[in-house]
Write a protein that holds these residues in place. Structure first.
Motif, PDB file in Angstrom:
ATOM      1  N   GLU A   1       0.831  -1.203   0.000  1.00  0.00           N
ATOM      2  CA  GLU A   1       0.000   0.000   0.000  1.00  0.00           C
ATOM      3  C   GLU A   1       0.868   1.256   0.000  1.00  0.00           C
ATOM      4  OE1 GLU A   1      -3.196  -0.208  -0.211  1.00  0.00           O
ATOM      5  OE2 GLU A   1      -3.589  -2.279   0.368  1.00  0.00           O
TER       6      GLU A   1
ATOM      7  N   ASP B   1      -3.236   5.211   3.382  1.00  0.00           N
ATOM      8  CA  ASP B   1      -4.241   4.613   4.279  1.00  0.00           C
ATOM      9  C   ASP B   1      -4.020   3.111   4.418  1.00  0.00           C
ATOM     10  OD1 ASP B   1      -5.438   7.125   4.470  1.00  0.00           O
ATOM     11  OD2 ASP B   1      -6.652   6.746   2.679  1.00  0.00           O
TER      12      ASP B   1
ATOM     13  N   VAL C   1      -3.584   0.768   6.792  1.00  0.00           N
ATOM     14  CA  VAL C   1      -4.372  -0.156   7.605  1.00  0.00           C
ATOM     15  C   VAL C   1      -5.788  -0.291   7.048  1.00  0.00           C
ATOM     16  CG1 VAL C   1      -5.365  -0.555   9.900  1.00  0.00           C
ATOM     17  CG2 VAL C   1      -2.998   0.211   9.668  1.00  0.00           C
ATOM     18  N   GLU C   2      -6.374   0.835   6.692  1.00  0.00           N
ATOM     19  CA  GLU C   2      -7.752   0.803   6.209  1.00  0.00           C
ATOM     20  C   GLU C   2      -7.873   0.012   4.899  1.00  0.00           C
ATOM     21  OE1 GLU C   2      -9.914   1.312   8.311  1.00  0.00           O
ATOM     22  OE2 GLU C   2     -11.328   0.706   6.743  1.00  0.00           O
TER      23      GLU C   2
ATOM     24  N   ALA D   1      -5.779  -2.234   3.721  1.00  0.00           N
ATOM     25  CA  ALA D   1      -5.455  -3.644   3.937  1.00  0.00           C
ATOM     26  C   ALA D   1      -6.631  -4.358   4.601  1.00  0.00           C
ATOM     27  CB  ALA D   1      -4.202  -3.775   4.786  1.00  0.00           C
ATOM     28  N   ARG D   2      -7.272  -3.680   5.538  1.00  0.00           N
ATOM     29  CA  ARG D   2      -8.417  -4.281   6.224  1.00  0.00           C
ATOM     30  C   ARG D   2      -9.557  -4.586   5.228  1.00  0.00           C
ATOM     31  NH1 ARG D   2      -8.951  -3.379  11.693  1.00  0.00           N
ATOM     32  NH2 ARG D   2      -8.399  -1.183  11.605  1.00  0.00           N
TER      33      ARG D   2
ATOM     34  N   ALA E   1       0.522  -5.971   5.765  1.00  0.00           N
ATOM     35  CA  ALA E   1       0.503  -4.754   4.949  1.00  0.00           C
ATOM     36  C   ALA E   1       1.855  -4.084   4.998  1.00  0.00           C
ATOM     37  CB  ALA E   1      -0.562  -3.803   5.484  1.00  0.00           C
TER      38      ALA E   1
ATOM     39  N   ASP F   1       4.168  -0.652   3.648  1.00  0.00           N
ATOM     40  CA  ASP F   1       4.157   0.670   3.046  1.00  0.00           C
ATOM     41  C   ASP F   1       5.259   0.676   1.995  1.00  0.00           C
ATOM     42  OD1 ASP F   1       4.455   3.298   2.372  1.00  0.00           O
ATOM     43  OD2 ASP F   1       4.639   4.044   4.424  1.00  0.00           O
TER      44      ASP F   1
ATOM     45  N   LYS G   1       2.713  -4.159   8.944  1.00  0.00           N
ATOM     46  CA  LYS G   1       1.672  -4.196   9.965  1.00  0.00           C
ATOM     47  C   LYS G   1       0.888  -5.469   9.731  1.00  0.00           C
ATOM     48  CE  LYS G   1       0.978   0.781  10.504  1.00  0.00           C
ATOM     49  NZ  LYS G   1       2.186   1.234   9.815  1.00  0.00           N
TER      50      LYS G   1
ATOM     51  N   ILE H   1      -2.586  -7.356  10.251  1.00  0.00           N
ATOM     52  CA  ILE H   1      -3.973  -6.990  10.520  1.00  0.00           C
ATOM     53  C   ILE H   1      -4.802  -8.267  10.531  1.00  0.00           C
ATOM     54  CG2 ILE H   1      -5.938  -5.658   9.617  1.00  0.00           C
ATOM     55  CD1 ILE H   1      -3.390  -4.023   8.279  1.00  0.00           C
TER      56      ILE H   1
ATOM     57  N   VAL I   1      -4.452  -4.952  15.235  1.00  0.00           N
ATOM     58  CA  VAL I   1      -3.365  -4.528  14.347  1.00  0.00           C
ATOM     59  C   VAL I   1      -2.057  -4.600  15.131  1.00  0.00           C
ATOM     60  CG1 VAL I   1      -2.418  -2.621  12.965  1.00  0.00           C
ATOM     61  CG2 VAL I   1      -4.905  -2.910  13.136  1.00  0.00           C
TER      62      VAL I   1
ATOM     63  N   ASP J   1       1.829  -3.460  14.819  1.00  0.00           N
ATOM     64  CA  ASP J   1       2.731  -2.623  14.029  1.00  0.00           C
ATOM     65  C   ASP J   1       4.164  -3.049  14.347  1.00  0.00           C
ATOM     66  OD1 ASP J   1       3.884  -0.630  12.586  1.00  0.00           O
ATOM     67  OD2 ASP J   1       2.989   1.035  13.719  1.00  0.00           O
TER      68      ASP J   1
END
Ligand code: C5P
Length: 224
Positions: free
Chosen positions: A147, A150, A152-153, A155-156, A169, A171, A187, A189, A195, A197
């Motif tokens: 990603e 955003d 976490v969002e 990936a979720r 996930a 970055d 991270k 998830i 989550v 990190d």
């Protein structure tokens, strides 16, 4: 790693890029090195699992004791994975599967010329989403998500859409993360909403961490 905590488990890992050829000598691909997937296969094998590694083209040697299934295209990876996944307890899709393939593959090399050529691409099947739809009771399914925003969002959302138990996930804008580097900052998830990190660490260390959590998921499924 002396404790063989994954003994008697079948683990399937995918790794590397895919190549989508449009003539015998030219293809569309991505910079995945396969390092993360090979590290995962190695850890699973050291922990006593029966490991099958379905890998696109890489420059890495398969870890000892791991059965390597080499593939080239996303369609080949799809058939290799879909055939084996039903008998696996854990499936981890770390491969960077090409999202598109050329709609035609010319049998002869396309002649070089001054004119523009157009290559039309069509979507490849989403292997992980298909596994998610067919997931059986007790099976643990893990995906990756590269990603840029955003994290976490996004990936979720993928975790929910593909019916996964965990998504890793990363970055890809972080220079210590993502394609073709030795380190990764990820991270983890979970379906529960948790989550974790993790700080930047080597891909081998990330693989160990991932399996700590995979073991927990397996135990929970077995009703420990
Ligand atoms: O949706 P996105 O491609 O970002 O999801 C990434 C995850 O899905 C990775 O685990 C990747 O291996 C898997 N994937 C797949 N088949 C595709 C594309 C991605 O299994 N065609």
């Amino acid at each position: 790693l002396t404790e063989k905590s994954l003994k008697c488990l079948n683990v399937l890992v995918t790794a590397g890029p895919t190549r989508e050829f449009f003539d015998p000598v030219r293809f569309i691909s991505n910079p995945s090195s396969g390092k993360m997937g090979y590290a995962l296969a190695r850890v699973a094998s050291l922990k006593g699992a029966e490991v099958c590694l379905v890998s696109g083209p890489t420059h890495i040697e398969a870890p000892p004791g791991v059965s390597l299934i080499p593939v080239v295209s996303a369609l080949e990876m799809h058939s290799a994975v879909v055939e084996r996944a039903p008998r696996c307890d854990v499936v981890i899709m770390a491969a960077a599967v090409g999202d598109y393939r050329p709609d035609v593959q010319s049998e002869s090399k396309i002649k070089k010329g001054d004119k523009e050529i157009t290559i039309r691409v069509v979507p490849n099947p989403d292997i992980l989403a298909e596994l998610g739809r067919q997931k059986r009771e007790g099976q643990v399914l893990v995906g990756f998500a590269a990603e840029t925003d955003d994290i976490v969002e996004n990936a979720r959302l993928k975790l929910l859409k593909k019916n996964l138990d965990m998504i890793v996930a990363n970055d890809v804008r972080d220079p210590r993360s993502g394609f073709a580097v030795d380190t990764n900052r990820v991270k983890l998830i979970f379906g529960s909403g948790d989550v974790v990190d993790l700080p930047p660490m080597s891909k081998d260390e990330v693989a160990l961490k991932i399996f700590d959590y995979v073991e927990e998921l397996v135990k929970r499924r077995e009703g420990f």
